[in-house]
Design an enzyme around this catalytic site. Structure first.
Site, PDB file in Angstrom:
ATOM      1  N   GLU A  29       0.808  -1.225   0.000  1.00  0.00           N
ATOM      2  CA  GLU A  29       0.000   0.000   0.000  1.00  0.00           C
ATOM      3  C   GLU A  29       0.839   1.272   0.000  1.00  0.00           C
ATOM      4  O   GLU A  29       0.555   2.218  -0.731  1.00  0.00           O
ATOM      5  CB  GLU A  29      -0.941   0.036   1.217  1.00  0.00           C
TER       6      GLU A  29
ATOM      7  N   HIS B 152      -9.872  -4.479  11.119  1.00  0.00           N
ATOM      8  CA  HIS B 152     -10.545  -4.369   9.819  1.00  0.00           C
ATOM      9  C   HIS B 152     -11.859  -3.613   9.898  1.00  0.00           C
ATOM     10  O   HIS B 152     -12.678  -3.696   8.994  1.00  0.00           O
ATOM     11  CB  HIS B 152     -10.810  -5.769   9.238  1.00  0.00           C
TER      12      HIS B 152
END
Lengths: 482, 355
Positions: free
Chosen positions: A216, A285
């Protein structure tokens, strides 16, 4: 003892799917590991394997059936030596203490405490609440006069999921402008981790739909660098939780460069992906970053609720010459809404929408928070309280005027969000109302938020950690002194 | 001197000894030669950076430049040699020690100096400062203050070149300190995977702020940092503008031909501290003066111009005077140009969306 085979959930947010094909027929012997059937969702196709040995006594759901709810019995397996006919006639009903362990309910609980979870939400108007995906599309083309729409009255509407709307927005913009490309993990060959980029590789090729390694920080920086030269990347983060690895480039490299360059170097880029809690995926998450990004000058932050807004706002975001954070919600992906059938439907960034009008209390929310807000409004209406529900749609720049306008009328306000309470979006709205609507307030503004705890995994705790409709109803009644 | 500094010296010495014993670093038997014009060009360009940086240091001392100010003095041959091998359209991006790169890209010294003093005539209209200047016109993409961030961004410039198939190459600079950042390797991986036209220039000036290479790096040969990705690399004498240009030409040709990225470790040295507030106690004065006396990139060219090319000293003095004048003019401008209008506080935050 006969065992029911239940419709499985392929993902934490799957609610229903299609039984595409049976690979065994009634009377077949099956053993552990045999593939019994194939099921499909809008995201993927998966195989259903047998766990126990026995005889496939009865098929309860024929192949080709769509909209089969998760946990519905789809077949009965008779145990070895068991009377197959008896097993076939006896199964298929939910068991109080069934042999097949009931998988944890995968559906996120967006229902009010005590509301029937299985009843599909019935929309009063087409855009009031999401249609259950299987429900026949109830489409109202006539917008209520008092709710301003982003499209001409009488526009034909097409029932579309948020997932499809996002994909359509990208595809339309990519057709128009070769500088637009999509980059991220699993966006191309896999067709998107959440199938948002489905079909894009096939239409636009690998040059413009770029699969990255799991990296990322690196690919966000690469995309920002490409945007400096005038390309218009759409960066998909598999979830915004992973964007934490890349947040330096989002903030320091993308948001600040226009200013630091004295206006010379812009960064036309969209960072998009699911944000916030899904269902049972734990604290790492489930973070809602709405407030974080909305804190940063140089960014625009969008968080749509309906499919129409998802499409129109994503198109606007892609065209915008600034970095735009586009916060989606995994639970909303599969929900359908009417989307205007127009060649080029764009919703301007920075404008809130009065989603439902009312005179007694203003409820302000955005993204999935709208589901609580709208259900609460419905519940309140039954108790004689008419709530006006405002969907912020854009968090930065925030459309304070629309909220203030409403509060001037109602004198009361409740904010709803899944994010944490401290320094949240609700806190910001409260602060603005203190300045801009102080004289109009008849009660303190209340916030309904996610609880101030990391997201727990256990189903009951997760439910407690998230806001719910009852809390919104309670808050609205409190500010109405009822 | 405290123990920690002593240890720093010991390891710095060890690193130096190791570097000097490295056969790869020994002057190549056939050092590339420059024509007189090339040497004159290199001399002028490097001298401009040197004098500019000295002036910036002076203005900093007078309180006219604030915040952080990282001088490039000693490293001039790196960026000038690289620029001599690149062509118009190639992009340049670097970290915070960026004044030299801007001048090498042809940016106006007045605009750079005025940015250092935070004035309206600065490249960023006074809103960026020493570490944040850009020029679309000169293809200079900053000026980045987060160590290592420019490596991903520079890889993105190369991504855009490949996307547009425009034949341009991204010169992505970083220091030996930045070379230890994780995103550098994420970028290396993708650059090689996608064969992006990027030349990674690792300016190894031996110290990441106060930490010597030997104290920070398990692999001190930075040219090897791309091995696991299959990226070729080489160590280059970064004090000699000729070897820099030669290696740069090789690296750029590789990148431009579509074969992917290339790593150049430029072995160089900064004479000044990390920033203006750094007394540089982590190294000895002898180390600095030895480098200045024996390896100064500008003195080497000057000597060559006089001895090999027969350029009269008076001509070089004229160049010196001309450079001083340009630098003085930039300082003059930067100290008299007004500060930005207060209304500038609220501009350049977002661009207007086109209808």
């Amino acid at each position: 003892m006969a065992t029911d085979i239940l419709m499985p959930a392929l993902s934490p947010t799957m609610e229903e799917g299609k039984l595409a094909k049976w690979l065994k027929k009634e009377g077949d012997a099956v053993k552990s590991g045999d593939v019994l059937a194939e099921i499909e969702t809008d995201k993927a196709t998966m195989e259903v394997e047998a766990i126990d040995e026995g005889i496939l006594a009865k098929i309860l759901v024929e192949e080709g059936a769509e909209g089969v709810k998760v946990n519905t019995p789809i077949a009965i397996i008779a145990a070895e030596g068991e009377d197959v006919a008896a097993a076939a006639s006896g199964g298929g009903k939910p068991k109080a203490n069934g042999a097949a362990a009931e998988p944890p309910a995968p559906t996120p609980d967006m229902q009010a405490e005590g509301q029937a979870a299985q009843s599909a939400p019935t929309a009063k108007t087409a855009d009031d609440t999401p249609n259950a995906p299987a429900a026949p599309a109830v489409i109202t083309t006539k917008a209520r006069a008092e709710v301003m729409e982003d499209y001409p009255a009488g526009t034909e509407m097409v029932t579309t999921s948020v997932r499809e709307a996002l994909r359509d927005a990208m595809a339309e913009e990519m057709r128009k402008d070769d500088d637009v490309f999509v980059i991220g993990e699993e966006v191309a060959e896999y067709q998107g981790a959440y199938k948002i980029t489905q079909g894009l590789l096939q239409e636009f090729g690998a040059r413009r739909v770029v699969d990255t390694p799991i990296t990322e920080h690196g690919f966000a920086g690469i995309a920002v660098g490409a945007a400096y030269t005038g390309l218009k990347p759409i960066v998909e983060f598999m979830t915004f939780n992973f964007a934490m690895q890349a947040i330096d480039h989002i903030i320091n490299s993308a948001a600040k460069t226009l200013y630091m360059s004295g206006g010379q170097l812009g960064c036309p880029i969209v960072f998009r992906g699911p944000n916030g809690a899904a269902a049972r995926v734990g604290a790492q998450h489930s973070h809602d970053y709405s407030a974080w990004y909305s804190n940063v000058p140089g960014l625009k932050v969008v968080a749509p609720y309906t499919a129409a807004d998802a499409k129109g706002l994503l198109k606007a975001a892609i065209r915008d010459p600034n970095p735009v954070i586009f916060l989606e919600n995994e639970i909303l992906y599969g929900q359908t809404f009417p989307v205007p059938k127009l060649d080029d439907f764009v919703v301007p960034i920075g404008k809130a929408k009065v989603h439902r009008t009312g005179k007694d209390v203003t409820i302000v929310s955005f993204s999935i928070g709208m589901t609580y807000a709208l259900k609460a409004a419905q519940a309140l209406a039954e108790q004689g309280i008419e709530a006006e529900v405002i969907d912020l749609r854009t968090l930065r720049p925030m459309d304070t005027a629309t909220v203030v306008e409403s509060v001037k009328k109602t004198g009361r306000c409740v904010t709803v969000e899944e994010g944490f309470p401290q320094s949240g979006i609700g806190a910001e709205i409260v602060a603005r109302l203190m300045v801009d609507a102080f004289d109009y307030l008849d009660a303190p503004v209340l916030r309904v938020t996610g609880k101030d705890v990391p997201m727990p995994y256990a189903a009951n705790l997760e439910k407690l950690a998230l806001p719910n409709v009852a809390e919104v109803v309670e808050a609205a009644k409190a500010v109405c002194y009822r | 001197m405290d123990a920690a500094n002593e240890a720093g010296h010991a390891t710095a010495e060890a690193a130096k000894a190791m570097r000097e014993s490295d056969p790869g670093h020994a002057p190549a038997p056939n050092t590339p030669q420059f024509t007189k014009d090339e040497d004159l060009h290199a001399y002028h360009e490097m001298l401009l950076i040197r004098r500019f940086e000295e002036k910036a240091g002076q203005l900093y001392g007078m309180g006219l430049i604030g915040g952080f100010c990282h001088l490039y003095i000693g490293q001039e041959a790196v960026v000038i040699g690289m620029q001599m091998a690149s062509v118009e359209g190639d992009q340049v991006i670097t970290g915070y020690r960026d004044h030299g790169h801007m001048l090498a890209c042809g940016m106006d010294p007045k605009g750079v100096m005025a940015e250092l003093t935070g004035r309206r005539g600065g490249y960023s209209r006074g809103k960026g400062g020493s570490m944040h200047m850009f020029s679309r016109e000169k293809q200079f993409f900053g000026g980045h203050g987060i160590v290592g961030a420019q490596v991903s961004l520079g890889t993105g410039l190369g991504f855009a070149d490949a996307y547009r198939k425009n034949g341009q190459v991204s010169m992505t600079y970083m220091g030996d300190g930045a070379a230890n950042q994780g995103q550098v390797y994420e970028s290396f991986n993708m650059a090689q995977l996608w064969k992006l036209p990027v030349v990674y220039v690792i300016e190894n000036n031996r110290y990441a702020m106060g930490t010597s290479v030997a104290r920070a790096s398990a692999q001190t040969d930075f040219s090897k940092r791309g091995i696991s990705f299959g990226i070729p690399g080489e160590q280059v004498d970064g004090m000699d503008v000729r070897t820099v240009r030669e290696a740069a030409a090789r690296a750029i040709a590789h990148a431009r031909s579509g074969e992917g990225p290339y790593i150049l470790e430029m072995q160089t040295y900064r004479y000044r501290g990390h920033s203006m507030s750094d007394p540089a106690k982590y190294r000895s004065k002898d180390e600095v003066s030895k480098m200045r006396d024996e390896h100064d990139p500008i003195e080497m060219v000057r000597k060559r111009l006089i001895e090999a090319h027969g350029v009269p000293e008076a001509e070089l003095k004229a160049t010196d005077a001309k450079v001083r004048e340009v630098v003085n003019e930039s300082a003059e401008f930067a100290t008299h140009d007004p500060e930005p209008d207060p209304s500038e506080l609220w501009t350049d935050i977002l661009l207007e969306a086109r209808a």
